[in-house]
Design an enzyme around this catalytic site. Sequence first.
Site, mmCIF file in Angstrom:
data_model
loop_
_atom_site.group_PDB
_atom_site.id
_atom_site.type_symbol
_atom_site.label_atom_id
_atom_site.label_comp_id
_atom_site.label_asym_id
_atom_site.label_seq_id
_atom_site.Cartn_x
_atom_site.Cartn_y
_atom_site.Cartn_z
ATOM 1 N N CYS A 234 0.840 -1.197 0.000
ATOM 2 C CA CYS A 234 0.000 0.000 0.000
ATOM 3 C C CYS A 234 0.885 1.260 0.000
ATOM 4 O O CYS A 234 1.994 1.258 0.513
ATOM 5 C CB CYS A 234 -0.904 -0.004 1.229
ATOM 6 N N ASP B 164 0.382 3.773 1.710
ATOM 7 C CA ASP B 164 0.337 4.359 3.058
ATOM 8 C C ASP B 164 1.744 4.701 3.557
ATOM 9 O O ASP B 164 2.642 3.859 3.534
ATOM 10 C CB ASP B 164 -0.337 3.348 4.012
ATOM 11 N N ARG C 239 2.994 4.942 6.315
ATOM 12 C CA ARG C 239 3.491 4.241 7.508
ATOM 13 C C ARG C 239 4.016 2.848 7.200
ATOM 14 O O ARG C 239 4.560 2.177 8.058
ATOM 15 C CB ARG C 239 2.361 4.137 8.543
ATOM 16 N N HIS D 137 -2.132 -4.040 5.037
ATOM 17 C CA HIS D 137 -1.888 -3.607 6.421
ATOM 18 C C HIS D 137 -3.201 -3.267 7.099
ATOM 19 O O HIS D 137 -4.143 -2.786 6.466
ATOM 20 C CB HIS D 137 -0.944 -2.397 6.453
ATOM 21 N N CYS E 62 -5.942 0.163 7.028
ATOM 22 C CA CYS E 62 -5.748 0.649 5.660
ATOM 23 C C CYS E 62 -6.916 1.561 5.266
ATOM 24 O O CYS E 62 -8.079 1.148 5.274
ATOM 25 C CB CYS E 62 -5.656 -0.532 4.699
HETATM 26 CO CO CO Z 1 -3.402 1.202 3.010
#
Ligand code: CO
Length: 209
Positions: free
Chosen positions: A42, A44, A46, A98, A101
């Site tokens: 992803c 993302d 993090r 994750h 998400c």
């Molecule tokens: Co995500």
Amino acid sequence: MNSIEKIFANNKEWIAGKLSLDPAYFENLNKGQNPEFLYIGCSDSRVTAEDLMGVQPGEVFVHRNIANMVISIDLNVMSVINYSVRHLKVKHIIVCGHYSCGGIKAAMQSVDLGILNPWLRNIRDVYRLHKDELNAIADEQARYNRLVELNVQEQCVNLIKTASVQQAHRQRGLMVYGWVFDIHTGKLIDLKIDFPKILADIMEIYRLS
Ligand code: CO
């Protein structure tokens, strides 16, 4: 120092750090790449592939998009798969989702998100495929977590539908893995997706070569 200037300062420090350990570091990096892994994760901020896997530059070919999707008409992900499997000859492909998400969460809501609708539609399709299991989970957080896992599983299935992955599995044992990164603990969880079994189950329909 503003945040952009800080990045360039960081870069200088990073170069110095690498060179202090190995004066030929960048010379060697320049010689080419031979990664064993393709990581599809992803976007993302993090969930950083190299950090969470503890690998160095050159070790993993990375593709990231919203909710780690493998969509057959996405020229971007399909090019990454084709290039890394047929040319770089990666040995392992990882789809890593994750918990927490945002993409998965958005797909669970009845909201018009414009250009994101067709992208998130693919996650809604995963929900539909597993509707009975998901709707039987009363706790909303647990249902959300389960959809994260099932989405990883379905994206692994989507990988297996591609000709390059089918061929490389047969010819040189390429494997596909589904993982979830648990943001709450930092733990990487192997969903233990039975790649050979899924392959056997779906080949009747999806065999391409
Ligand atoms: Co995500």
